[in-house]
Design a protein around this motif. Sequence first.
Motif, PDB file in Angstrom:
ATOM      1  N   UNK A  89       1.117  -1.454  -0.178  1.00 34.45           N
ATOM      2  CA  UNK A  89       0.137  -0.141  -0.299  1.00 34.45           C
ATOM      3  C   UNK A  89       0.654   1.476  -0.073  1.00 34.45           C
ATOM      4  N   UNK A  90       2.333   1.325  -0.575  1.00 35.60           N
ATOM      5  CA  UNK A  90       3.024   2.511  -0.251  1.00 35.60           C
ATOM      6  C   UNK A  90       3.664   3.077  -1.756  1.00 35.60           C
ATOM      7  N   UNK A  91       3.980   4.031  -1.646  1.00 34.64           N
ATOM      8  CA  UNK A  91       4.807   4.797  -2.646  1.00 34.64           C
ATOM      9  C   UNK A  91       5.922   5.667  -2.183  1.00 34.64           C
ATOM     10  N   UNK A  92       6.136   6.236  -3.029  1.00 34.57           N
ATOM     11  CA  UNK A  92       7.671   7.020  -2.233  1.00 34.57           C
ATOM     12  C   UNK A  92       7.666   7.971  -2.991  1.00 34.57           C
ATOM     13  N   UNK A  93       8.386   9.626  -2.636  1.00 37.00           N
ATOM     14  CA  UNK A  93       7.550  10.684  -3.264  1.00 37.00           C
ATOM     15  C   UNK A  93       8.746  10.817  -3.838  1.00 37.00           C
ATOM     16  N   UNK A  94       9.872  10.786  -2.941  1.00 40.75           N
ATOM     17  CA  UNK A  94      11.274  11.602  -3.228  1.00 40.75           C
ATOM     18  C   UNK A  94      12.194  10.173  -4.030  1.00 40.75           C
ATOM     19  N   UNK A  95      12.039   8.987  -4.545  1.00 41.75           N
ATOM     20  CA  UNK A  95      13.279   8.591  -5.049  1.00 41.75           C
ATOM     21  C   UNK A  95      12.803   7.516  -5.963  1.00 41.75           C
TER      22      UNK A  95
END
Length: 566
Positions: A280-286
């Motif tokens: 259920x995750x995302x990344x906003x800087x990688x």
Amino acid sequence: MTWRRPSLLVAGVLLAGTATACGGGSQNTATAFDPNNCQGGTLEILNQNDAGSHLDPARLYTSGGGNIPSLLFRTLTTRARKAGADGAKVAPDLATDTGEPNADATVWTYHLRDGLKFEDGTPITAADVKYGIERGFAAELPGGAPYLHDWLVNAQNYPGPYKDPNGIAAIETPDAKTIVFHLNSPHGDFPYLATATQFAPVPKAKDTGADYEKHPVSSGPYKIESYDKGKSVVLVRNTNWSREVDPNRLACPDRIEGTYGLDPAVINQRLSTGTGKDADAVTTDTDLGPSELAQLDGNPDLAKRVAKGGFPYTFYLAFDNTKAPFDNIKVRQAFNYAIDRTSVVNAAGGSSLAYPATTFLPNNKNMGYQAFDFFPAGASGDPAKAKQLLAEAGFPNGITVTLAHRSDDAEQDGPKVATAVQDAYKKAGITVKLQSIDSDSYGTTVDNPATQPQMAVQGWGADWPSGGPFIIPIFDGRQYLAGGGNFNTSHFNDPKVNAEIDEINKITDPAQAAQRWGQLDAEISKQAPNVLLFHTTQLRLFGKNVRNAFVSDWTGVYDLSQVSVK
């Protein structure tokens, strides 16, 4: 007029080779996304960096913090919450429209929507917006967007509401739902600026000064449950928000939990594996790491969970056009013909993360991009043409120059790109001596005319997707700052260009302004004031259960207000 260069949004591991670019967003998800049936669940955010340098809207630069601030703070206008080029347009937010200008774009009027409330149920008024803006002038709250200091009439010396409670006269609130801005020169881009968090309303009664960021009052779909700076943030629903008063943000998850301080390789590994909460995750800087990027061709399931975006950013070689040898246009032309953009793109991370640049404006129609190449050298450069031009300029035996770059190998203006430039120029008889400068002092060194290197790898990104903040700081001769903080490193000063900038600033139709910016980009580029290298793209993974994940062409990160975990 003051301009600032935002930090590059492309974070993560950069690659030395090439890879296949991938599409992304809701089109890559197995289940169709239904915005009317997307509520519920907990969205996890796995990041290297915090939700923001500060969680005070006055101290955030534009919308920073990986889009977390846009979940807490509504502004007069906002970016369109859409994928692709449409996401680089302005949309009304707290206001009923994107602004009503007067005839010459020096006065902008906004009217607030009905039913706006803070998280405690208190109505949001025009006075709250005005007060929020004025807080950004206080010395106690540094770090916000600086434009209004210069754009508002007689506001340069305003010390903020703590020292001058009378406020800024150039901002009027004739009633609870109307706010008027008086500018000292035309600014057709004002609706873009009004998306900055500095335009978020702040209730004066709840303002605690520098401590406000510990629990800022929300005007968006979520409010803070807990915040441990540098480590974590937890957001829960703001029950005084609804889609009826905010048509932009879907706000699908019931809860958002951010974890910060993670290694980029760990982030990508967790997203790739996607077990437990990581589904259920995302990344906003990688961006994608080497391992994940290498798997894409052979792992279609992983490839479906990659979103691609194009935050407008340009890398180029900067040099002073007023000093030898670059005061000779033939030398500047030679350096343009000699560049091998294929090798430079590979050094910058490969074709997945960069693409060749022959225009200063990136390939973004909202900015005014027009395709041209005045020094056609093919994919790998034209050394013979470069040698011919150098000979005509008085350098038949070649030339030696020094090229500065960041010391950090993970940066796209670091040693990998600089070495690729060095190797390409060697074929044209140009000897390049590399000068490594510590990343912490690189910007202040390059942007100060007293310490500016002979030639340097530079990058520029705009605060909003318009040609103005891309072209003006770099090519407006009146923007040259001899004392430091100078982004016009070419020392470019063409009266015709300056006059055209003033004329475009009067235009309030974004499409008309974009066309003129594109034309001006071409006129400037004919003079070869720099060597264009590449523009950047972003590739981000998202978890198995995440839907409608797309990378905004305005911010270069996921628009968290649109994703769901159902």
